[in-house]
Design an enzyme around this catalytic site. Structure first.
Site, PDB file in Angstrom:
ATOM      1  N   GLY A  50     -45.129 -47.923 -24.615  1.00 27.40           N
ATOM      2  CA  GLY A  50     -44.350 -49.142 -24.415  1.00 27.40           C
ATOM      3  C   GLY A  50     -43.095 -48.921 -23.596  1.00 27.40           C
ATOM      4  N   HIS A  88     -45.814 -47.561 -15.265  1.00 26.61           N
ATOM      5  CA  HIS A  88     -46.923 -48.094 -16.069  1.00 26.61           C
ATOM      6  C   HIS A  88     -47.698 -49.170 -15.291  1.00 26.61           C
ATOM      7  CE1 HIS A  88     -44.218 -46.792 -19.528  1.00 26.61           C
ATOM      8  NE2 HIS A  88     -45.333 -46.138 -19.755  1.00 26.61           N
ATOM      9  N   GLN A 137     -46.433 -37.062 -32.271  1.00 28.37           N
ATOM     10  CA  GLN A 137     -46.134 -36.224 -31.110  1.00 28.37           C
ATOM     11  C   GLN A 137     -44.640 -35.959 -30.944  1.00 28.37           C
ATOM     12  OE1 GLN A 137     -48.011 -39.269 -28.431  1.00 28.37           O
ATOM     13  NE2 GLN A 137     -46.436 -38.626 -26.991  1.00 28.37           N
ATOM     14  N   GLY A 169     -50.419 -40.832 -16.201  1.00 26.90           N
ATOM     15  CA  GLY A 169     -49.471 -40.618 -15.105  1.00 26.90           C
ATOM     16  C   GLY A 169     -49.326 -39.131 -14.783  1.00 26.90           C
ATOM     17  N   LYS A 187     -46.723 -37.720 -13.871  1.00 23.22           N
ATOM     18  CA  LYS A 187     -45.431 -37.163 -14.307  1.00 23.22           C
ATOM     19  C   LYS A 187     -45.628 -36.242 -15.503  1.00 23.22           C
ATOM     20  CE  LYS A 187     -42.148 -39.344 -16.604  1.00 23.22           C
ATOM     21  NZ  LYS A 187     -41.741 -38.367 -17.638  1.00 23.22           N
ATOM     22  N   GLN A 228     -49.846 -32.914 -19.888  1.00 25.60           N
ATOM     23  CA  GLN A 228     -50.569 -33.840 -20.783  1.00 25.60           C
ATOM     24  C   GLN A 228     -51.911 -34.240 -20.170  1.00 25.60           C
ATOM     25  OE1 GLN A 228     -48.905 -37.267 -23.145  1.00 25.60           O
ATOM     26  NE2 GLN A 228     -49.526 -38.442 -21.357  1.00 25.60           N
ATOM     27  N   MET A 271     -39.838 -42.471 -12.655  1.00 26.30           N
ATOM     28  CA  MET A 271     -39.701 -43.552 -13.637  1.00 26.30           C
ATOM     29  C   MET A 271     -40.161 -43.062 -15.000  1.00 26.30           C
ATOM     30  SD  MET A 271     -40.709 -47.076 -11.779  1.00 26.30           S
ATOM     31  CE  MET A 271     -39.799 -47.605 -10.341  1.00 26.30           C
ATOM     32  N   SER A 272     -39.400 -43.403 -16.033  1.00 24.77           N
ATOM     33  CA  SER A 272     -39.696 -42.969 -17.394  1.00 24.77           C
ATOM     34  C   SER A 272     -38.976 -43.918 -18.340  1.00 24.77           C
ATOM     35  CB  SER A 272     -39.153 -41.548 -17.593  1.00 24.77           C
ATOM     36  OG  SER A 272     -39.043 -41.264 -18.971  1.00 24.77           O
ATOM     37  N   SER A 273     -39.600 -44.183 -19.490  1.00 20.87           N
ATOM     38  CA  SER A 273     -38.927 -45.052 -20.468  1.00 20.87           C
ATOM     39  C   SER A 273     -37.622 -44.402 -20.926  1.00 20.87           C
ATOM     40  CB  SER A 273     -39.839 -45.281 -21.670  1.00 20.87           C
ATOM     41  OG  SER A 273     -41.090 -45.745 -21.229  1.00 20.87           O
TER      42      SER A 273
END
Ligand code: PAF
Length: 288
Positions: free
Chosen positions: A31, A37, A64, A154, A156, A160, A191-193
Site C-alpha cells: 500500500g 506501483h 517480514q 519492482g 528496486k 526480493q 520511488m518508495s513508500s
C-alpha cells in the site's frame, strides 16, 4: 472495481475468473501506492490484456518486519490507494486483515512458513533476519489466494525479485514473475513508500544513493576492464557518508544471477546499496 477483505472471497473470485478463461495479473503491495506501483499495475495489465483481470493486494505484512523495524509507523492510506487503483482500471483490490492472513497467529497456532535458503541469506537477509521468510511466506499465500498467471514485482527490490523467482521455480508455482524497472523521482531518488519519512534536508540527502550509482557507473566506464570491488566500495562509502545524515548499511557488488559477491567490478555487475538516511533505511540497485 471490487474491494475484497477476506481470503475466502478473493480465492473464490480468482477461481471463478480462471474457470471463465480470464488471465490474472497480480501486483502484491504493502500500500501507500506511488508512481512505481502504478507502473507495476500497467505492466500487469499489458501482460494479461484487456480481457484479463488485474488484482492488487494491499497488505502490510507483519512477518517480514523485524522487532525494531517500522511496522507500526509504516505509512497507510487505503482510501488514496483505492482511488489510484480505480484510476488504473484495476479489477480487484485485496486488502485483508492480519487475523485472516495469519489465522490462529494470536493463539500461537500459525506455524507454516516458506523459506528460501540460499539467495536470502546475504544482503537484506543478513541485515534484516527473518525478512525473506516473511516475504516468501506471504507471497506464497497470496499466490494461492489470487491464483495469478503473472505477478509483477519492482526491480528496486532486486533481491526480493530473485528470491521470489527462485521460490516459484523450486515449489512449482505456475506463475510468470515479471520484474519491472525502478521508477525514479526527477532527482533520481527511487520511488518508495518509505520516502514519506523524508522531508527537508533528509529528502535532499537521500539522493546520494542515486548519485553513488552514477559515480560507480562512471568509474566502470572510465576503468575499462575490471575494478577492485573493495576499493570502489570504500570510495562509495566515503562519498555517501559525506552527507551528514547518511550511514551505509551495505554496499555490495554481485553477479546479477547468483547474487554472489564479486571481487572485480565490471560492466554487468549489479551494485546493491542499503543506506540509512537519519532513521530511514533506503535500498537501491543498478546494473553497472
Ligand atoms: O515489496 C513489497 O511491497 C512486499 O515485500 C510484498 C512483495 C508485497 C510482500 O509483502
Amino acid at each position: 472495481m471490487q474491494v475484497i477483505r477476506s481470503t475466502r472471497a478473493i480465492q473464490r473470485l480468482a477461481l471463478k475468473w480462471r474457470r471463465a478463461g480470464h488471465k490474472i495479473g497480480f501486483v502484491p503491495t504493502m500500500g501507500y501506492l506511488h508512481g512505481g506501483h502504478m507502473s507495476l499495475i500497467r505492466r500487469a495489465r499489458r501482460a494479461v490484456g484487456p480481457r484479463g483481470k488485474v488484482v492488487v493486494s494491499i497488505y502490510v505484512n507483519p512477518t517480514q518486519f523485524g522487532p525494531n523495524e517500522d511496522l507500526s509507523r509504516y505509512p497507510r492510506d487505503l482510501i488514496g490507494d483505492l482511488r489510484c487503483c480505480r484510476a488504473e482500471g484495476v479489477d480487484a483490490v485485496f486488502a485483508p486483515s492480519d487475523a485472516d492472513m495469519y489465522p490462529g497467529a494470536r493463539e500461537g497456532l500459525f506455524s507454516t512458513y516458506v523459506v528460501e535458503e540460499r539467495l536470502s541469506a546475504r544482503l537484506e537477509g543478513a541485515s534484516r533476519p527473518g525478512h525473506f521468510r516473511g516475504v516468501t511466506t506471504v507471497v506464497a499465500k497470496l499466490f494461492n489466494l489470487v491464483q495469478p498467471d503473472v505477478a509483477v514485482f519492482g526491480a528496486k527490490d532486486f533481491q526480493q525479485a530473485a528470491v521470489v523467482r527462485r521460490m516459484c521455480a523450486d515449489l512449482n508455482f505456475p506463475v510468470r514473475v515479471i520484474v519491472a524497472p525502478t521508477v525514479r523521482e526527477p532527482d533520481g531518488l527511487a520511488m518508495s513508500s518509505r520516502n514519506k519519512y523524508l522531508s527537508g534536508r533528509l529528502r535532499i540527502q537521500a539522493t546520494v544513493l542515486w548519485r553513488a550509482i552514477l559515480k560507480a557507473r562512471a568509474a566502470v566506464r572510465r576503468g575499462r576492464g575490471a575494478l577492485q570491488a573493495a576499493r570502489l566500495r570504500a570510495e562509495l562509502k566515503r562519498f555517501i557518508e559525506s552527507e551528514p545524515a547518511a550511514r551505509v548499511d551495505y554496499i555490495e557488488f554481485v553477479d546479477p544471477l547468483t547474487l554472489k559477491r564479486v571481487l572485480r567490478v565490471s560492466r554487468g555487475t549489479q551494485l546493491l546499496l542499503a543506506v540509512f538516511i537519519g532513521r530511514t533505511r533506503l535500498i537501491d540497485n543498478a546494473r553497472l
